[in-house]
Design a protein around this motif. Structure first.
Motif: not given
Length: 249
Positions: A6-16
């Motif tokens: 599970x990736x808590x995302x919303x950032x460019x780093x999360x997408x990468x």
């Protein structure tokens, strides 16, 4: 053996990170808060909206059986970070925080650090009267009573209360130094307000402020839970492999 993250995302780093994990055959669910109308979506599975606090996240983790959680949210998304730390500890799920480094002042910078957006509003009249406000649409109410002129840049339309004297610019990075210089000169900006978000997508405003000799009111990052932290996608991959959480096929 592939895994489930599970990736808590919303950032460019999360997408990468999501892209890197999918490339390695790992099942990834990226969770977005849903605060942006048209977010940039990562590869892999995506869920939008909150979990319902710590209890909701605990229930989701127990039901899904993920192998690990990576908190790659925005540095100022403190609520979900604390919820993730509590929920993962309770459920025994390994958690790692992925945070890009904050910005560092350079020669010629005139930065004035404050702890909160409210503190930024309190000191702002002492630094200028025409403000480039880049702290996002949440928290604009802190500036609503100030008798200053604002250029407010947000991704989505903010809700009132907002500053009475302002021009709203709906836009998202990346930005260029030339573009930021043009904006600041066009609107006669004499002070910049920013959060210490870090990263390359929005750093151009700081370069432009330095070139123009403008003061910057900089909001410090909030406190984060005492969990493992890395500053890059490679750091996450190393943690997943070397820590024995996942083995990539």
């Amino acid at each position: 053996m592939s895994g489930y993250v599970l990736v808590l995302g919303g950032t460019a780093e999360a997408r990468s990170l999501a892209a890197a994990l999918v490339d390695r055959g790992v099942r990834v669910v990226s969770s977005l808060a849903g605060r942006v109308r048209a977010p940039r979506l990562p590869v892999g599975e995506v869920r939008v909206g909150g979990f319902g606090g710590v209890d909701g996240l605990r229930a989701w983790l127990a039901r899904e059986g993920v192998d690990a959680v990576v908190d790659a949210t925005h540095p100022f998304a403190e609520r979900i970070s604390w919820s993730a730390a509590e929920a993962c500890a309770a459920e025994g799920v390994p958690l790692l925080v992925l945070r890009r480094p904050g910005w560092t002042a350079r020669d010629g910078d005139d930065w004035h650090w404050v702890s909160t957006v409210d503190s930024a509003a309190a000191v702002l009249p002492g630094y200028g009267s025409r403000v480039f406000l880049t702290t996002g649409r949440q928290g604009l109410s802190a500036f609503a009573s100030l008798d200053l002129w604002f250029l407010v840049r947000t991704v989505d339309e903010p809700k009132p209360p907002v500053p009475q004297r302002m021009r709203l610019l709906l836009d998202r990075g990346p930005y260029t130094v030339e573009g930021e210089l043009g904006l600041m000169r066009e609107h006669g900006i004499d002070v910049l307000v920013s959060k210490d978000s870090g990263g390359r997508l929005t750093v151009a405003k700081l370069d432009a402020a330095r070139e123009l000799g403008l003061p910057v009111v900089m909001v410090r990052r909030p406190a984060v839970p005492d969990v493992g932290r890395v500053g890059s996608v490679d750091g996450v991959l190393a943690w997943l492999i070397e820590g024995g959480v996942l083995r990539f096929s």
